[in-house]
Design a protein around this motif. Structure first.
Motif, PDB file in Angstrom:
ATOM      1  N   GLU A  13      18.659   2.078  33.397  1.00  0.00           N
ATOM      2  CA  GLU A  13      20.001   1.656  33.035  1.00  0.00           C
ATOM      3  C   GLU A  13      20.768   2.848  32.453  1.00  0.00           C
ATOM      4  N   VAL A  14      22.082   2.772  32.529  1.00  0.00           N
ATOM      5  CA  VAL A  14      22.935   3.850  32.033  1.00  0.00           C
ATOM      6  C   VAL A  14      23.117   3.708  30.524  1.00  0.00           C
ATOM      7  N   PHE A  15      22.945   4.814  29.810  1.00  0.00           N
ATOM      8  CA  PHE A  15      23.172   4.862  28.370  1.00  0.00           C
ATOM      9  C   PHE A  15      24.151   5.968  28.045  1.00  0.00           C
ATOM     10  N   ARG A  16      24.871   5.778  26.975  1.00  0.00           N
ATOM     11  CA  ARG A  16      25.700   6.832  26.393  1.00  0.00           C
ATOM     12  C   ARG A  16      24.903   7.367  25.213  1.00  0.00           C
ATOM     13  N   TYR A  17      24.887   8.687  25.047  1.00  0.00           N
ATOM     14  CA  TYR A  17      24.180   9.218  23.888  1.00  0.00           C
ATOM     15  C   TYR A  17      24.873  10.463  23.351  1.00  0.00           C
ATOM     16  N   TRP A  18      24.791  10.604  22.043  1.00  0.00           N
ATOM     17  CA  TRP A  18      25.334  11.741  21.326  1.00  0.00           C
ATOM     18  C   TRP A  18      24.161  12.410  20.623  1.00  0.00           C
ATOM     19  N   PHE A  39      27.883  15.290  15.325  1.00  0.00           N
ATOM     20  CA  PHE A  39      27.302  15.401  16.651  1.00  0.00           C
ATOM     21  C   PHE A  39      27.681  16.729  17.295  1.00  0.00           C
ATOM     22  N   GLU A  40      26.869  17.182  18.254  1.00  0.00           N
ATOM     23  CA  GLU A  40      27.131  18.435  18.955  1.00  0.00           C
ATOM     24  C   GLU A  40      28.443  18.377  19.732  1.00  0.00           C
ATOM     25  N   ASP A  41      28.755  17.228  20.335  1.00  0.00           N
ATOM     26  CA  ASP A  41      29.969  17.051  21.125  1.00  0.00           C
ATOM     27  C   ASP A  41      30.727  15.823  20.645  1.00  0.00           C
ATOM     28  N   ASN A  42      32.028  15.801  20.886  1.00  0.00           N
ATOM     29  CA  ASN A  42      32.841  14.642  20.535  1.00  0.00           C
ATOM     30  C   ASN A  42      32.719  13.520  21.554  1.00  0.00           C
ATOM     31  N   TYR A  43      32.252  13.871  22.750  1.00  0.00           N
ATOM     32  CA  TYR A  43      32.150  12.897  23.829  1.00  0.00           C
ATOM     33  C   TYR A  43      30.693  12.606  24.145  1.00  0.00           C
ATOM     34  N   ALA A  44      30.437  11.393  24.553  1.00  0.00           N
ATOM     35  CA  ALA A  44      29.061  10.987  24.872  1.00  0.00           C
ATOM     36  C   ALA A  44      28.607  11.605  26.186  1.00  0.00           C
ATOM     37  N   SER A  45      27.312  11.829  26.289  1.00  0.00           N
ATOM     38  CA  SER A  45      26.689  12.154  27.568  1.00  0.00           C
ATOM     39  C   SER A  45      26.272  10.823  28.176  1.00  0.00           C
ATOM     40  N   PHE A  46      26.297  10.726  29.496  1.00  0.00           N
ATOM     41  CA  PHE A  46      25.887   9.514  30.185  1.00  0.00           C
ATOM     42  C   PHE A  46      24.635   9.829  30.992  1.00  0.00           C
ATOM     43  N   LEU A  55       5.551   9.736  21.083  1.00  0.00           N
ATOM     44  CA  LEU A  55       4.988  10.942  20.489  1.00  0.00           C
ATOM     45  C   LEU A  55       4.024  10.572  19.362  1.00  0.00           C
ATOM     46  N   GLU A  56       3.180  11.493  18.997  1.00  0.00           N
ATOM     47  CA  GLU A  56       2.162  11.233  17.973  1.00  0.00           C
ATOM     48  C   GLU A  56       2.773  10.834  16.634  1.00  0.00           C
ATOM     49  N   ASN A  57       3.971  11.323  16.334  1.00  0.00           N
ATOM     50  CA  ASN A  57       4.606  11.017  15.048  1.00  0.00           C
ATOM     51  C   ASN A  57       5.350   9.683  15.056  1.00  0.00           C
ATOM     52  N   GLY A  58       5.264   8.932  16.179  1.00  0.00           N
ATOM     53  CA  GLY A  58       5.910   7.630  16.281  1.00  0.00           C
ATOM     54  C   GLY A  58       7.297   7.688  16.911  1.00  0.00           C
ATOM     55  N   ASP A  59       7.830   8.886  17.072  1.00  0.00           N
ATOM     56  CA  ASP A  59       9.122   9.057  17.728  1.00  0.00           C
ATOM     57  C   ASP A  59       8.928   8.889  19.239  1.00  0.00           C
ATOM     58  N   PHE A  60      10.027   8.883  19.986  1.00  0.00           N
ATOM     59  CA  PHE A  60       9.956   8.789  21.440  1.00  0.00           C
ATOM     60  C   PHE A  60      10.717   9.936  22.061  1.00  0.00           C
ATOM     61  N   LEU A  61      10.191  10.472  23.140  1.00  0.00           N
ATOM     62  CA  LEU A  61      10.882  11.462  23.950  1.00  0.00           C
ATOM     63  C   LEU A  61      11.459  10.713  25.138  1.00  0.00           C
ATOM     64  N   LEU A  62      12.796  10.706  25.248  1.00  0.00           N
ATOM     65  CA  LEU A  62      13.474   9.957  26.302  1.00  0.00           C
ATOM     66  C   LEU A  62      13.945  10.905  27.382  1.00  0.00           C
ATOM     67  N   ALA A  63      13.783  10.501  28.630  1.00  0.00           N
ATOM     68  CA  ALA A  63      14.261  11.290  29.767  1.00  0.00           C
ATOM     69  C   ALA A  63      15.449  10.579  30.381  1.00  0.00           C
ATOM     70  N   TYR A  75      15.770  15.742  28.520  1.00  0.00           N
ATOM     71  CA  TYR A  75      14.918  15.095  27.523  1.00  0.00           C
ATOM     72  C   TYR A  75      15.527  15.234  26.137  1.00  0.00           C
ATOM     73  N   ARG A  76      15.482  14.139  25.379  1.00  0.00           N
ATOM     74  CA  ARG A  76      15.924  14.127  23.986  1.00  0.00           C
ATOM     75  C   ARG A  76      14.988  13.234  23.179  1.00  0.00           C
ATOM     76  N   ARG A  77      14.716  13.651  21.934  1.00  0.00           N
ATOM     77  CA  ARG A  77      13.956  12.778  21.033  1.00  0.00           C
ATOM     78  C   ARG A  77      14.885  11.677  20.541  1.00  0.00           C
ATOM     79  N   LEU A  78      14.373  10.471  20.461  1.00  0.00           N
ATOM     80  CA  LEU A  78      15.159   9.333  20.007  1.00  0.00           C
ATOM     81  C   LEU A  78      15.731   9.582  18.616  1.00  0.00           C
ATOM     82  N   SER A  79      14.975  10.230  17.745  1.00  0.00           N
ATOM     83  CA  SER A  79      15.442  10.489  16.380  1.00  0.00           C
ATOM     84  C   SER A  79      16.576  11.514  16.328  1.00  0.00           C
ATOM     85  N   ASP A  80      16.823  12.237  17.423  1.00  0.00           N
ATOM     86  CA  ASP A  80      17.869  13.257  17.461  1.00  0.00           C
ATOM     87  C   ASP A  80      19.172  12.770  18.080  1.00  0.00           C
ATOM     88  N   ILE A  81      19.225  11.499  18.479  1.00  0.00           N
ATOM     89  CA  ILE A  81      20.418  11.012  19.174  1.00  0.00           C
ATOM     90  C   ILE A  81      20.886   9.671  18.616  1.00  0.00           C
TER      91      ILE A  81
END
Length: 98
Positions: A13-18, A39-46, A55-63, A75-81
């Motif tokens: 599915e399509v997501f917007r992320y910052w 945020f790095e940008d004012n506009y969302a990435s789609f 990940l071992e620390n409980g975070d997720f790496l999303l593609a 790829y972005r870590r869920l905790s970074d977006i």
């Protein structure tokens, strides 16, 4: 529902992320935290959520993949977006071909 189940349900599915900008404020160094999200940008990435790796620390790496750049995966870590889902962003293949 677990995070893994939720991510599997929404794969493709399509997501917007910052992406949060990494910066350290005096509040952080003195451990007096407040919400100063930048945020790095004012506009969302789609992107299409195509993969989620726990990940071992409980975070997720999303593609994420994009219609605009075939064969490119980001790829972005869920905790970074900040992640948003919007019904109007979802693409119906039948409607696209009309």
């Amino acid at each position: 529902m677990t995070m893994e189940e939720w991510l599997r349900k929404h794969q493709g599915e399509v997501f917007r992320y910052w992406t949060y900008k990494k910066m350290f404020t005096p509040y952080e160094t003195e451990q007096r935290f407040s919400d100063e999200s930048v945020f790095e940008d004012n506009y969302a990435s789609f992107g299409y959520l195509t993969e989620a790796i726990k990940l071992e620390n409980g975070d997720f790496l999303l593609a994420f993949t994009s219609q605009d750049i075939p064969g490119y995966m980001h790829y972005r870590r869920l905790s970074d977006i900040s992640l948003d889902w919007c019904q109007t962003d979802q693409v119906n293949p039948e409607e696209e071909n009309e």
